[in-house]
Scaffold this motif. Sequence first.
Motif, PDB file in Angstrom:
ATOM      1  N   GLY A   1       0.828  -1.202   0.000  1.00 45.40           N
ATOM      2  CA  GLY A   1       0.000   0.000   0.000  1.00 45.40           C
ATOM      3  C   GLY A   1       0.860   1.248   0.000  1.00 45.40           C
ATOM      4  O   GLY A   1       1.912   1.297   0.627  1.00 45.40           O
ATOM      5  N   SER A   2       0.419   2.266  -0.703  1.00 40.97           N
ATOM      6  CA  SER A   2       1.116   3.556  -0.715  1.00 40.97           C
ATOM      7  C   SER A   2       0.077   4.653  -0.890  1.00 40.97           C
ATOM      8  O   SER A   2      -0.964   4.440  -1.531  1.00 40.97           O
ATOM      9  CB  SER A   2       2.164   3.625  -1.828  1.00 40.97           C
ATOM     10  N   SER A   3       0.390   5.823  -0.302  1.00 37.32           N
ATOM     11  CA  SER A   3      -0.568   6.925  -0.377  1.00 37.32           C
ATOM     12  C   SER A   3       0.182   8.252  -0.385  1.00 37.32           C
ATOM     13  O   SER A   3       1.089   8.467   0.416  1.00 37.32           O
ATOM     14  CB  SER A   3      -1.522   6.866   0.824  1.00 37.32           C
TER      15      SER A   3
ATOM     16  N   ALA B   1      -3.671  10.248  -3.679  1.00 38.11           N
ATOM     17  CA  ALA B   1      -3.513   9.181  -4.670  1.00 38.11           C
ATOM     18  C   ALA B   1      -3.040   7.952  -3.913  1.00 38.11           C
ATOM     19  O   ALA B   1      -1.983   7.982  -3.285  1.00 38.11           O
ATOM     20  CB  ALA B   1      -2.521   9.588  -5.754  1.00 38.11           C
ATOM     21  N   ARG B   2      -3.856   6.849  -3.979  1.00 38.16           N
ATOM     22  CA  ARG B   2      -3.547   5.649  -3.212  1.00 38.16           C
ATOM     23  C   ARG B   2      -3.437   4.446  -4.146  1.00 38.16           C
ATOM     24  O   ARG B   2      -4.175   4.316  -5.128  1.00 38.16           O
ATOM     25  CB  ARG B   2      -4.627   5.382  -2.164  1.00 38.16           C
ATOM     26  N   GLN B   3      -2.530   3.578  -3.792  1.00 43.58           N
ATOM     27  CA  GLN B   3      -2.364   2.277  -4.462  1.00 43.58           C
ATOM     28  C   GLN B   3      -2.351   1.192  -3.394  1.00 43.58           C
ATOM     29  O   GLN B   3      -1.590   1.275  -2.437  1.00 43.58           O
ATOM     30  CB  GLN B   3      -1.069   2.229  -5.275  1.00 43.58           C
ATOM     31  N   ASN B   4      -3.231   0.190  -3.575  1.00 46.72           N
ATOM     32  CA  ASN B   4      -3.329  -0.901  -2.602  1.00 46.72           C
ATOM     33  C   ASN B   4      -3.396  -2.235  -3.340  1.00 46.72           C
ATOM     34  O   ASN B   4      -4.069  -2.363  -4.380  1.00 46.72           O
ATOM     35  CB  ASN B   4      -4.583  -0.748  -1.727  1.00 46.72           C
ATOM     36  N   GLU B   5      -2.748  -3.224  -2.813  1.00 45.46           N
ATOM     37  CA  GLU B   5      -2.793  -4.578  -3.380  1.00 45.46           C
ATOM     38  C   GLU B   5      -2.838  -5.575  -2.226  1.00 45.46           C
ATOM     39  O   GLU B   5      -1.944  -5.588  -1.372  1.00 45.46           O
ATOM     40  CB  GLU B   5      -1.563  -4.848  -4.249  1.00 45.46           C
TER      41      GLU B   5
END
Length: 454
Positions: free
Chosen positions: A100-102, A292-296
């Motif tokens: 995860g990153s934000s 802006a978020r990326q989650n896996e």
Amino acid sequence: MFGCMNKLSMLAMTLALLTWDSALAMGPFDIYEQALRNDPQFLGAIKERDAGLENRAIGRAGLLPKLGYTYNKGRNASKVTYLNDRGRSQSDDRNYSSYGSSLTLQQPLLDYEAYATYRKGVAQALFADEDFRDKSQQLLVRVLESYTQALFAQDQIDIALAKKSAFEQQFRQNEHMFRQGEGTRTDILEAESRYELATAEEIEARNEQDAALRELGALIGVPAIDINDLAPLDQRFQTFTLQPANFDTWHEMAVANNPNLASQRQAVEVARYEVERNRAGHLPKVSAYASARQNESESGNTYNQRYDTNTIGIEVSMPLYAGGGVSASTRQASRTMEQAEYELDGKTRETLIQLRRQFSACLSGVNKLRAYQKALNAAEALAVSTRQSILGGERVNLDALNAEQQLYTTRRDLARTRYDYLMAWIKLHYYAGTLSEQDLARVDEAFGQGPTTR
């Protein structure tokens, strides 16, 4: 011929040594220039000012955008239990990585607490600047004060030595006359008593001089200064023309320029915005934000799923109840502000009283110097006349002792008046808030030109 040349050579060497000694002597301005580089109190004031000026940037930071980034990555081991198609319970073990990153940007739109904090920081920076200006002017005063104390102590030492010499001579003369049957035991005891008093005065003056020289040494970063390194006061120095000549103008200058009063006014502003900052605890805050978020595989519900989410919006927060802490903090800050206002009134009155005192000292100092100079001339003539009258049988030895005592007392008072006048002139400009290096340089011209007995 050779003898004449030798005399000329010796005269040239003597003049060269006198010139060298004069070049080595330090005036008040020389001490001040070294104090700028070595006085711990002044150097500490520089750092204090630099630290205080940062309050402006610290307060402004609450009004500017905030950008933050978070990142996480982990290894997960989970056991999932579910019902299969036959209605039976079944378990699966899942070992997977999550990520995860934000990236978040937030900009305050309505935040009175941040605004009050910014204004408080501005006032704190101005306070630091004015406080440093005050300490810079204090350094000029401290230099001249210690310098004149050292020189006045030397004048007292010289006077005490001259008194001892005169009283010792009078003592021996009285002893001789007593043996010849022409004097009295009282005359001997009187001369001896005055000699011992002069000895005590010399000891006290040497102690005062030692303290003053050590204070000067501390200003320039050395253990102590030798009195012979200081330029003496020119006995013929001229008093300064007081400009402006009326006190009302000095009063206006002090109110407008005195750094101590200016810093205290900023202290009131600091306290005022501290009240506002606490009062803002009752007010809402509005912020704009974008992320802006990326989650896996961030959770079991998103196993083997990846999300890329961009968000922009408005956030509103409204405090409802904080247990009464906000109201109590506001009341406390209000009392602190009222205290600062009273302190400003007190410092204003104190400053104006000192301003008037130094103004009066400058005006009266001119007349006092003239009066003491005339008194000294009269005392010198009286001492000579008394000694001649004793030889003629018209006066007694006690009259000579009294005349000598009056002469030395007048010399001491004249010396003190000279130094007091210079200090009053410097302090007048200090309390008016206009004291500068040029003022000390002007005072410095009064030193190093006159003859010295040291």
